[in-house]
Design a protein around this motif. Structure first.
Motif, PDB file in Angstrom:
ATOM      1  N   SER A  28       2.893  13.698  -6.956  1.00  0.00           N
ATOM      2  CA  SER A  28       3.395  12.549  -7.726  1.00  0.00           C
ATOM      3  C   SER A  28       3.918  11.461  -6.796  1.00  0.00           C
ATOM      4  CB  SER A  28       4.502  12.986  -8.685  1.00  0.00           C
ATOM      5  OG  SER A  28       3.995  13.857  -9.653  1.00  0.00           O
ATOM      6  N   GLN A  29       4.648  11.877  -5.753  1.00  0.00           N
ATOM      7  CA  GLN A  29       5.173  10.892  -4.810  1.00  0.00           C
ATOM      8  C   GLN A  29       4.041  10.210  -4.056  1.00  0.00           C
ATOM      9  OE1 GLN A  29       8.084  12.789  -2.309  1.00  0.00           O
ATOM     10  NE2 GLN A  29       9.481  13.173  -4.007  1.00  0.00           N
ATOM     11  N   SER A  30       3.026  10.993  -3.630  1.00  0.00           N
ATOM     12  CA  SER A  30       1.880  10.424  -2.935  1.00  0.00           C
ATOM     13  C   SER A  30       1.124   9.461  -3.842  1.00  0.00           C
ATOM     14  CB  SER A  30       0.952  11.547  -2.467  1.00  0.00           C
ATOM     15  OG  SER A  30      -0.202  11.022  -1.880  1.00  0.00           O
ATOM     16  N   LYS A  31       0.923   9.850  -5.103  1.00  0.00           N
ATOM     17  CA  LYS A  31       0.218   9.004  -6.077  1.00  0.00           C
ATOM     18  C   LYS A  31       1.032   7.729  -6.334  1.00  0.00           C
ATOM     19  CE  LYS A  31      -2.655   8.529  -9.830  1.00  0.00           C
ATOM     20  NZ  LYS A  31      -3.034   7.166  -9.654  1.00  0.00           N
ATOM     21  N   ALA A  32       2.349   7.873  -6.480  1.00  0.00           N
ATOM     22  CA  ALA A  32       3.198   6.706  -6.722  1.00  0.00           C
ATOM     23  C   ALA A  32       3.141   5.742  -5.539  1.00  0.00           C
ATOM     24  CB  ALA A  32       4.642   7.147  -6.977  1.00  0.00           C
ATOM     25  N   LYS A  33       3.162   6.273  -4.310  1.00  0.00           N
ATOM     26  CA  LYS A  33       3.082   5.427  -3.128  1.00  0.00           C
ATOM     27  C   LYS A  33       1.728   4.717  -3.076  1.00  0.00           C
ATOM     28  CE  LYS A  33       3.565   5.514   1.874  1.00  0.00           C
ATOM     29  NZ  LYS A  33       3.753   6.307   3.064  1.00  0.00           N
ATOM     30  N   SER A  34       0.664   5.450  -3.388  1.00  0.00           N
ATOM     31  CA  SER A  34      -0.677   4.859  -3.411  1.00  0.00           C
ATOM     32  C   SER A  34      -0.772   3.760  -4.464  1.00  0.00           C
ATOM     33  CB  SER A  34      -1.716   5.947  -3.684  1.00  0.00           C
ATOM     34  OG  SER A  34      -2.994   5.394  -3.745  1.00  0.00           O
ATOM     35  N   ASP A  35      -0.224   4.019  -5.657  1.00  0.00           N
ATOM     36  CA  ASP A  35      -0.231   3.013  -6.724  1.00  0.00           C
ATOM     37  C   ASP A  35       0.558   1.774  -6.307  1.00  0.00           C
ATOM     38  OD1 ASP A  35      -1.752   4.702  -8.278  1.00  0.00           O
ATOM     39  OD2 ASP A  35      -0.067   5.369  -9.532  1.00  0.00           O
ATOM     40  N   GLU A  36       1.680   1.982  -5.619  1.00  0.00           N
ATOM     41  CA  GLU A  36       2.502   0.862  -5.162  1.00  0.00           C
ATOM     42  C   GLU A  36       1.727   0.001  -4.157  1.00  0.00           C
ATOM     43  OE1 GLU A  36       6.475   0.196  -2.444  1.00  0.00           O
ATOM     44  OE2 GLU A  36       6.396   1.961  -3.740  1.00  0.00           O
ATOM     45  N   LEU A  37       1.007   0.659  -3.223  1.00  0.00           N
ATOM     46  CA  LEU A  37       0.197  -0.097  -2.266  1.00  0.00           C
ATOM     47  C   LEU A  37      -0.888  -0.896  -2.975  1.00  0.00           C
ATOM     48  CD1 LEU A  37      -0.306   2.451   0.657  1.00  0.00           C
ATOM     49  CD2 LEU A  37       1.077   0.375   0.682  1.00  0.00           C
ATOM     50  N   THR A  38      -1.499  -0.303  -4.004  1.00  0.00           N
ATOM     51  CA  THR A  38      -2.544  -0.993  -4.754  1.00  0.00           C
ATOM     52  C   THR A  38      -1.981  -2.211  -5.471  1.00  0.00           C
ATOM     53  OG1 THR A  38      -3.785   1.044  -5.011  1.00  0.00           O
ATOM     54  CG2 THR A  38      -4.287  -0.710  -6.563  1.00  0.00           C
ATOM     55  N   GLN A  39      -0.778  -2.090  -6.031  1.00  0.00           N
ATOM     56  CA  GLN A  39      -0.159  -3.213  -6.730  1.00  0.00           C
ATOM     57  C   GLN A  39       0.203  -4.338  -5.772  1.00  0.00           C
ATOM     58  OE1 GLN A  39       3.074  -1.421  -8.853  1.00  0.00           O
ATOM     59  NE2 GLN A  39       1.748  -0.453 -10.359  1.00  0.00           N
ATOM     60  N   GLN A  40       0.489  -4.003  -4.511  1.00  0.00           N
ATOM     61  CA  GLN A  40       0.863  -5.011  -3.528  1.00  0.00           C
ATOM     62  C   GLN A  40      -0.346  -5.574  -2.783  1.00  0.00           C
ATOM     63  OE1 GLN A  40       3.684  -3.181  -0.893  1.00  0.00           O
ATOM     64  NE2 GLN A  40       5.178  -2.806  -2.493  1.00  0.00           N
ATOM     65  N   PRO A  81      -6.412   8.010  -1.742  1.00  0.00           N
ATOM     66  CA  PRO A  81      -6.143   9.100  -0.801  1.00  0.00           C
ATOM     67  C   PRO A  81      -7.295  10.106  -0.746  1.00  0.00           C
ATOM     68  CG  PRO A  81      -4.176   8.610  -2.073  1.00  0.00           C
ATOM     69  CD  PRO A  81      -5.294   7.798  -2.676  1.00  0.00           C
ATOM     70  N   GLY A  82      -7.706  10.432   0.480  1.00  0.00           N
ATOM     71  CA  GLY A  82      -8.778  11.394   0.705  1.00  0.00           C
ATOM     72  C   GLY A  82     -10.183  10.821   0.604  1.00  0.00           C
ATOM     73  N   ALA A  83     -10.335   9.589   0.142  1.00  0.00           N
ATOM     74  CA  ALA A  83     -11.668   8.990   0.002  1.00  0.00           C
ATOM     75  C   ALA A  83     -12.155   8.489   1.356  1.00  0.00           C
ATOM     76  CB  ALA A  83     -11.643   7.844  -1.004  1.00  0.00           C
ATOM     77  N   ARG A  84     -13.482   8.503   1.528  1.00  0.00           N
ATOM     78  CA  ARG A  84     -14.058   8.079   2.797  1.00  0.00           C
ATOM     79  C   ARG A  84     -15.509   7.661   2.608  1.00  0.00           C
ATOM     80  NH1 ARG A  84     -13.134  13.646   2.438  1.00  0.00           N
ATOM     81  NH2 ARG A  84     -14.954  14.965   2.748  1.00  0.00           N
ATOM     82  N   SER A  85     -15.988   6.887   3.559  1.00  0.00           N
ATOM     83  CA  SER A  85     -17.396   6.479   3.561  1.00  0.00           C
ATOM     84  C   SER A  85     -18.240   7.611   4.127  1.00  0.00           C
ATOM     85  CB  SER A  85     -17.582   5.226   4.421  1.00  0.00           C
ATOM     86  OG  SER A  85     -17.415   5.542   5.796  1.00  0.00           O
ATOM     87  N   ASN A  86     -19.540   7.521   3.909  1.00  0.00           N
ATOM     88  CA  ASN A  86     -20.485   8.357   4.642  1.00  0.00           C
ATOM     89  C   ASN A  86     -20.540   7.855   6.079  1.00  0.00           C
ATOM     90  OD1 ASN A  86     -21.127   9.525   2.179  1.00  0.00           O
ATOM     91  ND2 ASN A  86     -23.299   9.028   2.285  1.00  0.00           N
ATOM     92  N   TRP A  87     -21.172   8.636   6.937  1.00  0.00           N
ATOM     93  CA  TRP A  87     -21.535   8.116   8.245  1.00  0.00           C
ATOM     94  C   TRP A  87     -22.450   6.925   7.995  1.00  0.00           C
ATOM     95  CZ3 TRP A  87     -19.451   9.639  12.710  1.00  0.00           C
ATOM     96  CH2 TRP A  87     -18.832  10.887  12.777  1.00  0.00           C
ATOM     97  N   ALA A 133      -9.453   6.742   3.817  1.00  0.00           N
ATOM     98  CA  ALA A 133      -8.019   6.977   3.695  1.00  0.00           C
ATOM     99  C   ALA A 133      -7.634   8.350   4.234  1.00  0.00           C
ATOM    100  CB  ALA A 133      -7.610   6.866   2.225  1.00  0.00           C
ATOM    101  N   SER A 134      -6.388   8.478   4.612  1.00  0.00           N
ATOM    102  CA  SER A 134      -5.851   9.797   4.963  1.00  0.00           C
ATOM    103  C   SER A 134      -5.668  10.589   3.667  1.00  0.00           C
ATOM    104  CB  SER A 134      -4.521   9.639   5.700  1.00  0.00           C
ATOM    105  OG  SER A 134      -3.519   9.195   4.802  1.00  0.00           O
ATOM    106  N   PRO A 135      -5.430  11.892   3.765  1.00  0.00           N
ATOM    107  CA  PRO A 135      -5.264  12.681   2.540  1.00  0.00           C
ATOM    108  C   PRO A 135      -4.064  12.266   1.691  1.00  0.00           C
ATOM    109  CG  PRO A 135      -5.613  14.119   4.434  1.00  0.00           C
ATOM    110  CD  PRO A 135      -5.425  12.727   4.965  1.00  0.00           C
ATOM    111  N   ASP A 136      -3.038  11.674   2.330  1.00  0.00           N
ATOM    112  CA  ASP A 136      -1.785  11.387   1.635  1.00  0.00           C
ATOM    113  C   ASP A 136      -1.537   9.914   1.331  1.00  0.00           C
ATOM    114  OD1 ASP A 136      -1.173  14.124   1.840  1.00  0.00           O
ATOM    115  OD2 ASP A 136      -0.358  13.823   3.852  1.00  0.00           O
ATOM    116  N   SER A 137      -2.455   9.035   1.699  1.00  0.00           N
ATOM    117  CA  SER A 137      -2.215   7.606   1.525  1.00  0.00           C
ATOM    118  C   SER A 137      -3.515   6.903   1.162  1.00  0.00           C
ATOM    119  CB  SER A 137      -1.673   6.999   2.824  1.00  0.00           C
ATOM    120  OG  SER A 137      -1.553   5.595   2.720  1.00  0.00           O
ATOM    121  N   SER A 138      -3.383   5.867   0.363  1.00  0.00           N
ATOM    122  CA  SER A 138      -4.549   5.004   0.167  1.00  0.00           C
ATOM    123  C   SER A 138      -4.691   4.141   1.414  1.00  0.00           C
ATOM    124  CB  SER A 138      -4.380   4.143  -1.088  1.00  0.00           C
ATOM    125  OG  SER A 138      -3.255   3.307  -0.969  1.00  0.00           O
ATOM    126  N   LEU A 139      -5.824   3.477   1.524  1.00  0.00           N
ATOM    127  CA  LEU A 139      -6.092   2.597   2.656  1.00  0.00           C
ATOM    128  C   LEU A 139      -6.716   1.318   2.129  1.00  0.00           C
ATOM    129  CD1 LEU A 139      -6.366   2.210   5.807  1.00  0.00           C
ATOM    130  CD2 LEU A 139      -8.734   2.949   5.490  1.00  0.00           C
TER     131      LEU A 139
END
Length: 168
Positions: A28-40, A81-87, A133-139
């Protein structure tokens, strides 16, 4: 004897429940932090990236279309969080500017690098790499693709969980 088993069962149930609640709170804290970054975020969230080029959810907004004068494509990507591109590789190279969050970048054959807000990463022409993104943060990252007359991107294989988790 059954009373001992009963007490152990209760203790085990409480321990499992507590562990679950602690992990849920961390999520929940990780999701809330990710949502906050998205809003900003500086730029709109954009359209979701195609599943055949990304693992997890990513969203892209094109900011500047390439033309014959500038030969440069500019956009913004939000990785959950945890999302990534292909090579992939870019014939004309790529520059990433990290505007929020924490993420990973890796060039083929080199160790994973951590990216944070304010970092600028250069991906040389035709070098296989991935980022996300890292597992715990959006990017949030701006991407600049210069020399578009040479081509934009060549998508390759997905980044495996083993490759993604190699930093741990």
């Amino acid at each position: 004897m059954s009373q001992i088993v009963y007490k152990l069962t209760i203790r085990l149930t409480l321990a499992v429940t507590a562990a679950f609640l602690i992990s849920l709170d961390g999520f929940s804290q990780s999701k809330a932090k990710s949502d906050e970054l998205t809003q900003q975020a500086i730029f709109p969230k954009g359209e979701q990236g195609p599943a055949n080029n990304f693992t997890g959810k990513s969203f892209s907004t094109r900011l500047v279309d390439s033309d014959s004068t500038y030969n440069t494509l500019i956009g913004n990507v939000l990785f959950e969080p945890g999302a990534r591109s292909n090579w992939h590789k870019h014939p004309g190279g790529q520059i990433l500017i990290i505007t929020a969050g924490v993420g990973y970048h890796q060039q083929k054959g080199k160790p994973i690098e951590i990216m944070r807000k304010g970092d600028v990463v250069k991906c040389p022409p035709n070098v296989e790499h991935w980022h996300g993104a890292s597992p715990d943060s959006s990017l949030h990252q701006m991407y600049i693709i210069p020399n578009t007359q040479k081509g934009i991107v060549e998508w390759l294989l997905p980044v495996t969980d083993k490759e993604y988790n190699a930093l741990k």
